[in-house]
Design a protein around this motif. Structure first.
Motif, PDB file in Angstrom:
ATOM      1  N   ALA A 100       0.811  -1.217   0.000  1.00  0.00           N
ATOM      2  CA  ALA A 100       0.000   0.000   0.000  1.00  0.00           C
ATOM      3  C   ALA A 100       0.845   1.268   0.000  1.00  0.00           C
ATOM      4  N   LEU A 101       2.119   1.166   0.353  1.00  0.00           N
ATOM      5  CA  LEU A 101       3.011   2.340   0.377  1.00  0.00           C
ATOM      6  C   LEU A 101       3.389   2.793  -1.027  1.00  0.00           C
ATOM      7  N   PHE A 102       3.247   1.898  -2.006  1.00  0.00           N
ATOM      8  CA  PHE A 102       3.709   2.196  -3.361  1.00  0.00           C
ATOM      9  C   PHE A 102       2.556   2.706  -4.218  1.00  0.00           C
ATOM     10  N   PRO A 103       2.829   3.656  -5.130  1.00  0.00           N
ATOM     11  CA  PRO A 103       1.791   4.109  -6.058  1.00  0.00           C
ATOM     12  C   PRO A 103       1.496   3.040  -7.103  1.00  0.00           C
ATOM     13  N   ASP A 104       0.429   3.257  -7.859  1.00  0.00           N
ATOM     14  CA  ASP A 104       0.062   2.303  -8.901  1.00  0.00           C
ATOM     15  C   ASP A 104       0.175   2.929 -10.284  1.00  0.00           C
ATOM     16  N   ALA A 105       1.099   3.941 -10.381  1.00  0.00           N
ATOM     17  CA  ALA A 105       1.282   4.601 -11.676  1.00  0.00           C
ATOM     18  C   ALA A 105       2.671   5.229 -11.743  1.00  0.00           C
ATOM     19  N   LEU A 106       3.150   5.413 -12.972  1.00  0.00           N
ATOM     20  CA  LEU A 106       4.392   6.143 -13.229  1.00  0.00           C
ATOM     21  C   LEU A 106       4.033   7.501 -13.810  1.00  0.00           C
ATOM     22  N   PHE A 115      19.355  12.161  -7.288  1.00  0.00           N
ATOM     23  CA  PHE A 115      18.921  11.105  -6.366  1.00  0.00           C
ATOM     24  C   PHE A 115      17.404  10.955  -6.507  1.00  0.00           C
ATOM     25  N   LEU A 116      16.962   9.725  -6.760  1.00  0.00           N
ATOM     26  CA  LEU A 116      15.524   9.455  -6.855  1.00  0.00           C
ATOM     27  C   LEU A 116      14.977   9.278  -5.440  1.00  0.00           C
ATOM     28  N   LYS A 117      14.202  10.253  -5.006  1.00  0.00           N
ATOM     29  CA  LYS A 117      13.707  10.241  -3.629  1.00  0.00           C
ATOM     30  C   LYS A 117      12.259   9.773  -3.589  1.00  0.00           C
ATOM     31  N   PRO A 118      12.002   8.653  -2.925  1.00  0.00           N
ATOM     32  CA  PRO A 118      10.628   8.161  -2.812  1.00  0.00           C
ATOM     33  C   PRO A 118       9.893   8.944  -1.722  1.00  0.00           C
ATOM     34  N   THR A 119       8.653   8.569  -1.479  1.00  0.00           N
ATOM     35  CA  THR A 119       7.952   9.155  -0.339  1.00  0.00           C
ATOM     36  C   THR A 119       8.677   8.754   0.944  1.00  0.00           C
ATOM     37  N   ARG A 120       8.473   9.534   1.986  1.00  0.00           N
ATOM     38  CA  ARG A 120       9.141   9.241   3.248  1.00  0.00           C
ATOM     39  C   ARG A 120       8.757   7.855   3.757  1.00  0.00           C
ATOM     40  N   GLU A 121       7.493   7.456   3.534  1.00  0.00           N
ATOM     41  CA  GLU A 121       7.028   6.155   4.021  1.00  0.00           C
ATOM     42  C   GLU A 121       7.784   5.011   3.342  1.00  0.00           C
ATOM     43  N   VAL A 122       7.992   5.121   2.035  1.00  0.00           N
ATOM     44  CA  VAL A 122       8.743   4.082   1.323  1.00  0.00           C
ATOM     45  C   VAL A 122      10.204   4.083   1.769  1.00  0.00           C
ATOM     46  N   ALA A 123      10.796   5.289   1.909  1.00  0.00           N
ATOM     47  CA  ALA A 123      12.197   5.377   2.344  1.00  0.00           C
ATOM     48  C   ALA A 123      12.383   4.742   3.713  1.00  0.00           C
ATOM     49  N   GLU A 124      11.467   5.028   4.632  1.00  0.00           N
ATOM     50  CA  GLU A 124      11.585   4.473   5.984  1.00  0.00           C
ATOM     51  C   GLU A 124      11.368   2.962   5.995  1.00  0.00           C
TER      52      GLU A 124
END
Length: 435
Positions: free
Chosen positions: A222-228, A368-377
């Motif tokens: 659920a932390l990941f998006p479903d689109a690029l 640097f490809l920065k994901p959402t904080r939730e994905v990074a953590e």
């Protein structure tokens, strides 16, 4: 235990070409190298107990023309010029024969007189290294030759005692090798996970196709998006951003303090002192305490392929002013930064015609490809146990290396009795196996 002193040539096999150097001059040059065939042992293949690493090759026909210069499993190989004091054993696999380069020498031992593993450790002892240094020919590049090698004095006990001593020391090296191989596997797992999430976008692509991301629970998925979505640097997961490296790391360069060689000599201590590319010394105090990533600022900045030269360091240590000191921030783990940098060619950001330099200003130009904080953590949480174990294994290997190096000269000289050494080895290596 009694020891006899003999010359190395007295321990060589009673066969032709048992003690030889590499091919003379133009008999082996770079144009002779081919993509596969018989491997050539060069200086870069001599870094450890066993001959290994990346080889160049010559054709079987060329190798046959250099038959006197062949080395086979169980032979000892010595460096003739370059890094004097290097010695390695030719392993039983994966090749049945090798050619030694112009800068190497090999000895085939008489197995009824000498154990190859004992001889390897004997030549690793401080006494033998000092002998090699003192007998080196100083004209031009310091070097040695076959005559000096043959007349090198060696103190040896009985063949049975040689094997027991070698077994004690070898148990340390075997355990150290296992720890390092385990760490290579741990790092490979981390790299594979990084590639799946941040290069191939596997979880996102799975959700785009209506599939559950492989090996991931529902909460993680659920932390990941479903689109690029399109960015200035290509398609990235929706909500993720291509940013300056500065937005993912904190930098601690202002705390660096260089110490001259003379100062370090006066300040010997237990704390590592790092330079741009390697541990340089130990000193009596520290500037940093924690987990950090060092990347070269000048001098040793990138490897031959353009990727940054980095050091993953932890604990209490000192750093000179030739390395940038980085930590992840804003939910991004320091290890996450390292994995990303390992895949980044930094050639466009390096300046300096004489000495390579990666300035702080240019480093901030690195993407640097920065994901959402939730994905990074979440990624940081998955990396943490891998790298806790990685650091523990590295510390164990360092401890075992230090104990081996302490025991080695005492065993080789006969100052330490075998039962005492075997008891110390069982306690140290056995403890490492259980940890």
């Amino acid at each position: 235990m009694s020891f006899d002193e003999v010359f190395l040539e007295e321990l060589a096999a009673p066969t032709k070409n048992s003690v030889v150097g590499g091919p003379f001059g133009s008999n082996l040059v770079s144009k002779d190298y081919v993509s596969k065939g018989i491997p050539v042992i060069r200086g870069q293949n001599m870094g450890g107990r066993w001959v290994g690493g990346e080889f160049v090759f010559v054709s079987p026909e060329k190798a046959d023309s250099l038959n006197p210069n062949k080395a086979r499993p169980g032979d000892l190989v010595f460096t003739q010029r370059g890094t004097l004091g290097q010695v390695a054993i030719v392993p039983m696999s994966p090749y049945s024969e090798y050619i030694i380069s112009q800068s190497q020498m090999k000895v085939t031992l008489d197995s009824t007189k000498a154990d190859v593993n004992f001889l390897y450790y004997a030549f690793r002892s401080p006494e033998q290294l000092e002998y090699i240094k003192n007998t080196a020919i100083q004209t031009g590049v310091p070097h040695t030759n076959l005559g000096i090698l043959k007349k090198t004095p060696i103190r040896i006990p009985s063949l049975g005692a040689q094997r027991k001593i070698a077994a004690v020391l070898g148990s340390f090296d075997d355990r150290i090798t296992l720890l390092r191989e385990t760490n290579a596997t741990l790092e490979a797992i981390a790299q594979a996970l990084f590639k799946s999430w941040f290069v191939d976008f596997d979880p996102v692509r799975a959700k785009m196709e209506g599939r559950a991301p492989e090996g991931m629970d529902e909460a993680s998925a659920a932390l990941f998006p479903d689109a690029l979505e399109e960015s200035e640097l290509g398609w990235v997961p929706k909500g993720w951003r291509n940013v300056s490296l500065k937005e993912a790391v904190s930098i601690h360069d202002s705390k660096r303090v260089p110490l001259s060689g003379q100062e370090r000599e006066k300040r010997r201590g237990p704390y590592p002192y790092y330079g741009a590319a390697a541990l340089m010394d130990t000193v009596d105090d520290y500037l940093f305490d924690g987990v950090f990533l060092l990347t070269g600022e000048d001098g040793s900045v990138a490897d031959t392929n353009g990727y940054p030269i980095m050091q993953y360091v932890w604990g209490k240590f000192w750093v000179n002013n030739h390395a940038h000191i980085l930590q992840g921030k804003d939910g991004v783990a320091t290890e996450h930064v390292m994995l990303a940098m390992q895949r980044t060619n930094i050639t466009p950001y390096i300046t300096g015609a004489v000495q390579a330099k990666l300035s702080q200003t240019n480093m901030w130009r690195i993407n640097f490809l920065k994901p959402t904080r939730e994905v990074a953590e979440h990624f940081a949480a998955l990396l943490e146990p891998l790298f806790v174990r990685f650091r523990h294994n590295a510390e164990q290997a360092q401890t075992l290396s230090a104990l081996r190096d302490t025991l080695l000269p005492r065993l080789i000289s006969g100052q330490l009795r075998l039962p005492e050494a075997q008891a110390a080895t069982e306690a140290a290596v056995g403890g490492a196996l259980q940890a």
